[in-house]
Design an enzyme around this catalytic site. Sequence first.
Site, PDB file in Angstrom:
ATOM      1  N   GLY A   8       1.113  17.333   5.014  1.00 56.58           N
ATOM      2  CA  GLY A   8       1.371  18.419   5.954  1.00 56.58           C
ATOM      3  C   GLY A   8       0.677  18.150   7.272  1.00 56.58           C
ATOM      4  O   GLY A   8      -0.489  17.734   7.302  1.00 56.58           O
ATOM      5  N   GLY A  17       0.829  20.477  10.067  1.00 53.87           N
ATOM      6  CA  GLY A  17       0.703  21.664  10.898  1.00 53.87           C
ATOM      7  C   GLY A  17      -0.710  21.778  11.414  1.00 53.87           C
ATOM      8  O   GLY A  17      -1.451  20.785  11.498  1.00 53.87           O
ATOM      9  N   ALA A  62      -3.510  23.065  10.121  1.00 54.90           N
ATOM     10  CA  ALA A  62      -4.549  22.648   9.188  1.00 54.90           C
ATOM     11  C   ALA A  62      -4.493  21.144   8.931  1.00 54.90           C
ATOM     12  O   ALA A  62      -5.520  20.453   8.957  1.00 54.90           O
ATOM     13  CB  ALA A  62      -4.422  23.429   7.876  1.00 54.90           C
ATOM     14  N   HIS A  85       6.074  41.232   7.667  1.00 48.98           N
ATOM     15  CA  HIS A  85       5.752  41.431   9.086  1.00 48.98           C
ATOM     16  C   HIS A  85       6.592  42.580   9.636  1.00 48.98           C
ATOM     17  O   HIS A  85       7.813  42.599   9.468  1.00 48.98           O
ATOM     18  CB  HIS A  85       6.039  40.154   9.876  1.00 48.98           C
ATOM     19  CG  HIS A  85       5.357  40.110  11.210  1.00 48.98           C
ATOM     20  ND1 HIS A  85       5.674  40.972  12.225  1.00 48.98           N
ATOM     21  CD2 HIS A  85       4.354  39.311  11.691  1.00 48.98           C
ATOM     22  CE1 HIS A  85       4.920  40.712  13.277  1.00 48.98           C
ATOM     23  NE2 HIS A  85       4.104  39.702  12.970  1.00 48.98           N
ATOM     24  N   ARG A 129      -0.430  45.173   9.262  1.00 47.12           N
ATOM     25  CA  ARG A 129       0.978  44.881   9.024  1.00 47.12           C
ATOM     26  C   ARG A 129       1.530  45.573   7.784  1.00 47.12           C
ATOM     27  O   ARG A 129       2.664  46.045   7.786  1.00 47.12           O
ATOM     28  CB  ARG A 129       1.162  43.366   8.913  1.00 47.12           C
ATOM     29  CG  ARG A 129       0.934  42.654  10.230  1.00 47.12           C
ATOM     30  CD  ARG A 129       0.980  41.151  10.084  1.00 47.12           C
ATOM     31  NE  ARG A 129       0.894  40.507  11.399  1.00 47.12           N
ATOM     32  CZ  ARG A 129       0.882  39.203  11.593  1.00 47.12           C
ATOM     33  NH1 ARG A 129       0.936  38.388  10.542  1.00 47.12           N
ATOM     34  NH2 ARG A 129       0.803  38.688  12.799  1.00 47.12           N
ATOM     35  N   HIS A 171       7.029  37.152   5.851  1.00 45.02           N
ATOM     36  CA  HIS A 171       6.449  36.361   6.937  1.00 45.02           C
ATOM     37  C   HIS A 171       5.363  35.397   6.482  1.00 45.02           C
ATOM     38  O   HIS A 171       5.335  34.241   6.901  1.00 45.02           O
ATOM     39  CB  HIS A 171       5.871  37.316   7.978  1.00 45.02           C
ATOM     40  CG  HIS A 171       5.146  36.650   9.101  1.00 45.02           C
ATOM     41  ND1 HIS A 171       5.774  35.780   9.972  1.00 45.02           N
ATOM     42  CD2 HIS A 171       3.846  36.708   9.509  1.00 45.02           C
ATOM     43  CE1 HIS A 171       4.902  35.350  10.867  1.00 45.02           C
ATOM     44  NE2 HIS A 171       3.721  35.877  10.597  1.00 45.02           N
ATOM     45  N   GLU A 201      -2.727  28.013   4.915  1.00 49.37           N
ATOM     46  CA  GLU A 201      -1.946  28.963   4.137  1.00 49.37           C
ATOM     47  C   GLU A 201      -1.677  28.471   2.720  1.00 49.37           C
ATOM     48  O   GLU A 201      -1.312  29.266   1.851  1.00 49.37           O
ATOM     49  CB  GLU A 201      -0.619  29.256   4.847  1.00 49.37           C
ATOM     50  CG  GLU A 201       0.128  30.455   4.303  1.00 49.37           C
ATOM     51  CD  GLU A 201       1.424  30.750   5.042  1.00 49.37           C
ATOM     52  OE1 GLU A 201       2.180  31.625   4.566  1.00 49.37           O
ATOM     53  OE2 GLU A 201       1.682  30.116   6.092  1.00 49.37           O
ATOM     54  N   LEU A 203      -3.709  31.286  12.382  1.00 53.52           N
ATOM     55  CA  LEU A 203      -4.071  30.128  13.198  1.00 53.52           C
ATOM     56  C   LEU A 203      -5.569  29.873  13.105  1.00 53.52           C
ATOM     57  O   LEU A 203      -6.026  28.723  13.056  1.00 53.52           O
ATOM     58  CB  LEU A 203      -3.662  30.366  14.654  1.00 53.52           C
ATOM     59  CG  LEU A 203      -2.190  30.723  14.906  1.00 53.52           C
ATOM     60  CD1 LEU A 203      -1.926  30.866  16.396  1.00 53.52           C
ATOM     61  CD2 LEU A 203      -1.277  29.658  14.311  1.00 53.52           C
TER      62      LEU A 203
END
Length: 636
Positions: free
Chosen positions: A39, A41, A43, A265, A329, A400, A424, A440
């Site tokens: 991955g 992203g 992280a 969300h 949320r 979400h 996540e 984030l």
Amino acid sequence: MLDARIPSGAINEHWDNHRDSISLVSPANKRRFTIIVVGTGLAGASAAATLAELGYRVKAYTFHDSARRAHSIAAQGGINAAKNYPNDGDSIHRLFYDTVKGGDYRSRESNVYRLAQLSVEIIDQCTAQGVPFAREYGGLLANRSFGGAQVSRTFYARGQTGQQLLLGAYQAMMRQVDRGTVELHTQTEMLDVVVKDGRAVGIVTRDLVSGEIASHPGHAVLLATGGYSNVFYLSTNAMKSNVTAAWRAHRKGALFANPCYTQIHPTCIPASDEFQSKLTLMSESLRNDGRIWVPVRAGDTRPPDDIGEPDRDYYLERRYPAFGNLVPRDVASRAAKVEVDRGKGVGPLANGVYLDFDEALRRLGPGTVRERYGNLLDMYQRITGENPYETPMRIYPAMHYTMGGLWVDYNLMTTIPGLYALGEANFSDHGANRLGASALMQGLADGYFVIPYTLGDYLAPHLGEGLVPGDDPSFVETERRVTARTEGYLSIGGSRSVDWFHRELGKVLWEYCGMERSADGLRRAISDIDSLKEDFDRDLRVLGTSSTLNQSLEKAGRVDDFLQLARLMCVDALHREESCGGHFRVEHQTDDGEARRDDANFSYVAAWDWNDGHEPVLHREPLTFDHVKPAQRSYR
């Protein structure tokens, strides 16, 4: 009993004491270790860049054609940090408190406090990289508010914060690629983790272009593969987001924690028809200046401009005056569902509520509104054909984010030694509900600041040990299983597409394990998912071959994993006889419809063990709250 390896002492000293006491690997010895990062992203890219900078040999894998396509790029509103630049009373403790409370007291205090501590370092790191955070007129970094907080602590880059942060991490990683310390594999999907003598020693992947199955040895494996919202079919996640890497690790022995904790969300564009395959997020930041309302009278189909103030119900402001439109949320989402279920939904399908900028436009002027939210409002207009500067936006909750994930200890290690989960992909920081702008923060904290320290504690005792060779029986057998599973999807020869099964699974989950859950509904869902899995194994149709680009074949493996995960989500939700955060059981609510926890019986992390097709086995990690005392959440 699970051991989270939480340090002793005062909570504000846990992280410093832990860093001072764990084992280290010297700079000269780091290059003897090969680290696999799955991955790329926030992280994954930040971890790969930082570990390579420290001297480790890093191999990074992404199923995208570029690391920049990771779903982190889609985050819009901002990133939290306890800098207290507005001088409005924020602090590390207040961010810690808000996060624990926002998660409805179902998160691990020590991890959350560390996250709050590291938040201030993240902003310095990203600013030094050149991330173009918004600034005040005088040049200082700007802040705005997000849900669940009464201070302004969210740093942002218009509505593109995730994109800008990812570009910062990406450029840091690509610098290491250029130096030869990171070996980047694109369009390569991890299909299993290799375990030998109880330790993770590598992964098996499939090249998505050529179809080649290959083994990749490593001294440690880091999974930074995001969440599993796409199990619902309709979500705000990228179409390729999936649970496969984490789920295959789970099947190899990594416990899966709190799978029923999923986040809806509240501000997304409502679905326009039942054949839609993707939902679009509208940033929570819009709730700073937008006001949410529905008609007072059910069935009122008049255009919004024809509905006067006396006929409008600003229901969040009415129910939660202390926080108004900036409640967390889960609270905002359930409130929207209540209004739509009462027949007050708006839009062509009566499946939304209004988010109105009229008051903000009059108070601030169009220029300021456009400066703050212009790209978001423009995106809304392109998608809906409606001008949000002239008519209220229509929004409705959508899947979400997922707070559940692989169980990890304080070092971010799973129950398989040598296998870590970041961002996540793990469960650790958000409890039963994540506050906006905290995803984030967690991803970058794990990648830039946590794993570079904690990884050495595992590697140090293994200094001098070579990589397990790719022809070792553990790799050979894993490759054989991966190949057989991949070819098995092609050989079924049924009549239904992968997307049909995915869509049907999403309908079941949204109906029975979505915003509201009940014992009867969850039992029905488990039965329906079992039947759907049987049909999948018998009637799936995948065309083409495994030796070339075949997106249907890719999806088949991912949907198969989703089917198994969905069942575990329902089992977890059924066993948790309480309501907390995103897990709302209709049997457990207060007289005014709020979530009612059962701290006496369910103040624990539910970590499930794969049982080879039989009922999963539950392990518990008790949660203790020494610094934030559990109480009935109130945002009134």
